[in-house]
Design an enzyme around this catalytic site. Structure first.
Site, PDB file in Angstrom:
ATOM      1  CG  ASP A 141      -2.026   1.046   1.095  1.00  0.00           C
ATOM      2  OD1 ASP A 141      -2.601   1.426   2.145  1.00  0.00           O
ATOM      3  OD2 ASP A 141      -2.296   1.497  -0.039  1.00  0.00           O
ATOM      4  CE  LYS A 144      -0.933   3.350  -4.021  1.00  0.00           C
ATOM      5  NZ  LYS A 144      -0.897   2.630  -2.721  1.00  0.00           N
ATOM      6  CG  ASP A 169      -5.377  -0.174  -1.104  1.00  0.00           C
ATOM      7  OD1 ASP A 169      -5.229   0.904  -0.514  1.00  0.00           O
ATOM      8  OD2 ASP A 169      -6.468  -0.538  -1.600  1.00  0.00           O
ATOM      9  CG  ASN A 170      -4.575   2.110  -3.495  1.00  0.00           C
ATOM     10  OD1 ASN A 170      -3.685   2.034  -2.642  1.00  0.00           O
ATOM     11  ND2 ASN A 170      -5.767   2.628  -3.239  1.00  0.00           N
ATOM     12  CD  GLU A 199      -8.511   4.740   0.046  1.00  0.00           C
ATOM     13  OE1 GLU A 199      -8.816   3.701  -0.540  1.00  0.00           O
ATOM     14  OE2 GLU A 199      -7.352   5.186   0.041  1.00  0.00           O
TER      15      GLU A 199
HETATM   16  O1  LIG Z   1      -0.821   7.210  -3.268  1.00  0.00           O
HETATM   17  C1  LIG Z   1      -1.332   6.425  -2.469  1.00  0.00           C
HETATM   18  N1  LIG Z   1      -0.602   5.771  -1.566  1.00  0.00           N
HETATM   19  C2  LIG Z   1       0.810   6.006  -1.475  1.00  0.00           C
HETATM   20  C3  LIG Z   1       1.211   5.676  -0.068  1.00  0.00           C
HETATM   21  C4  LIG Z   1       2.430   5.929   0.352  1.00  0.00           C
HETATM   22  C5  LIG Z   1       2.801   5.662   1.756  1.00  0.00           C
HETATM   23  O2  LIG Z   1       3.856   4.700   1.770  1.00  0.00           O
HETATM   24  C6  LIG Z   1       4.993   5.275   2.394  1.00  0.00           C
HETATM   25  N2  LIG Z   1       6.196   4.644   1.845  1.00  0.00           N
HETATM   26  C7  LIG Z   1       6.786   3.656   2.579  1.00  0.00           C
HETATM   27  C8  LIG Z   1       7.909   3.006   2.095  1.00  0.00           C
HETATM   28  C9  LIG Z   1       8.433   3.356   0.850  1.00  0.00           C
HETATM   29  O3  LIG Z   1       9.464   2.772   0.408  1.00  0.00           O
HETATM   30  C10 LIG Z   1       7.792   4.359   0.122  1.00  0.00           C
HETATM   31  C11 LIG Z   1       6.674   5.004   0.620  1.00  0.00           C
HETATM   32  C12 LIG Z   1       4.845   6.770   2.178  1.00  0.00           C
HETATM   33  O4  LIG Z   1       5.637   7.513   3.067  1.00  0.00           O
HETATM   34  C13 LIG Z   1       3.363   6.922   2.439  1.00  0.00           C
HETATM   35  O5  LIG Z   1       3.059   6.879   3.808  1.00  0.00           O
HETATM   36  C14 LIG Z   1      -2.791   6.234  -2.451  1.00  0.00           C
HETATM   37  C15 LIG Z   1      -3.561   7.139  -3.164  1.00  0.00           C
HETATM   38  C16 LIG Z   1      -4.938   7.009  -3.154  1.00  0.00           C
HETATM   39  N3  LIG Z   1      -5.714   7.953  -3.894  1.00  0.00           N
HETATM   40  O6  LIG Z   1      -6.963   7.819  -3.956  1.00  0.00           O
HETATM   41  O7  LIG Z   1      -5.109   8.878  -4.513  1.00  0.00           O
HETATM   42  C17 LIG Z   1      -5.590   5.991  -2.449  1.00  0.00           C
HETATM   43  C18 LIG Z   1      -4.811   5.079  -1.739  1.00  0.00           C
HETATM   44  O8  LIG Z   1      -5.399   4.055  -1.048  1.00  0.00           O
HETATM   45  C19 LIG Z   1      -3.420   5.182  -1.741  1.00  0.00           C
HETATM   46  O9  LIG Z   1      -2.705   4.232  -1.061  1.00  0.00           O
HETATM   47 MG   LIG Z   2      -3.944   2.564  -0.519  1.00  0.00          MG
END
Ligand SMILES: O=C(NC/C=C/[C@H]1O[C@@H](n2ccc(=O)cc2)[C@H](O)[C@@H]1O)c1cc([N+](=O)[O-])cc(O)c1O
Ligand SMILES: [Mg+2]
Length: 214
Positions: A141, A144, A169-170, A199
């Site tokens: 999650d 992406k 997820d996603n 969500e």
């Molecule tokens: O962009 C999305 N998620 C990116 C999540 C990123 C998370 O993962 C961490 N991380 C931890 C370790 C790493 O190596 C890199 C990042 C980042 O610091 C952040 O906390 C997203 C977007 C939507 N949306 O509707 O736009 C809906 C969702 O459910 C999503 O998950």
């Molecule tokens: Mg997500």
């Protein structure tokens, strides 16, 4: 500058949830994000699918990539058996700080190890640092476009065993096309799409469950 969205989410938990009660923490976050301020938690619709797949696997070791504020960390850890371990990877220190407090508020800190850093750096260190042989369950999650490379990295580091379940997820919104192509075309995975909603919205999104065949 005022508070951040994660800090406001934490305040909503501290105000509306009961300390030591994971379900009340989940409900407080879902209520806040549905009625006050959207946030990128897996949420209650997809959360029910996460719960059922997790219970089916009943994992001893879990890896979560992308803690954010700890919503799915709490959802997962609350269902894990005594003695099982969840390692969750978070890149952003401010998010990690909020997540630690939300996980602790739920009373699940003993099951959860939150590690700060990038998945690419930390996955190769899982064995030596945390004594992990294999993961039984992986929840993806985070960014992406990291899903596919990190899955290959988990394979290369020997962290997947026959039967390990990856749940992503996603895969529709925002989408993870490279990842879907990889797991759906690879003979090493048996994949299935669980259709749901993004969500707190009516938009379509879903989870992809992929079983590693060894
Ligand atoms: O962009 C999305 N998620 C990116 C999540 C990123 C998370 O993962 C961490 N991380 C931890 C370790 C790493 O190596 C890199 C990042 C980042 O610091 C952040 O906390 C997203 C977007 C939507 N949306 O509707 O736009 C809906 C969702 O459910 C999503 O998950
Ligand atoms: Mg997500």
């Amino acid at each position: 500058t005022g508070t951040s969205r994660p800090q406001r989410m934490l305040k909503a938990v501290q105000k509306n949830a009961t300390k030591g009660d994971p379900q009340s923490v989940i409900s407080a976050i879902d209520y806040y994000c549905r009625h006050k301020e959207w946030a990128m938690n897996v949420g209650d619709d997809k959360g029910l699918i996460l719960d059922s797949v997790l219970m089916e696997v009943n994992p001893s070791t879990v890896l979560e990539l992308g803690t954010y504020c700890g919503y799915s960390t709490v959802r997962i850890a609350r269902l894990m058996s005594p003695g099982s371990k969840l390692i969750t990877v978070e890149f952003n220190p401010a998010f990690a700080e909020v997540a630690r407090q939300i996980i602790a508020y739920a009373g699940l800190q003993d099951k959860v190890t939150l590690v700060e850093g990038s998945s690419g750096d930390l996955i190769p260190k899982m064995k030596e640092r945390f004594g992990i042989k294999y993961f039984d369950f992986v929840f993806l999650d985070h960014w992406k476009d990291s899903y596919a490379p990190d899955t290959k990295l988990l394979e290369d580091c020997g962290l997947l065993k026959k039967g390990t379940v990856l749940l992503a997820d996603n895969v529709i919104c925002p989408g993870a096309p490279e990842y879907l192509k990889y797991v759906r075309n690879s003979p090493r995975y048996e994949s299935r799409y669980y259709k749901s909603n993004l969500e707190y919205t009516k938009a379509e999104d879903g989870l992809e469950k992929s079983v590693f065949l060894g």
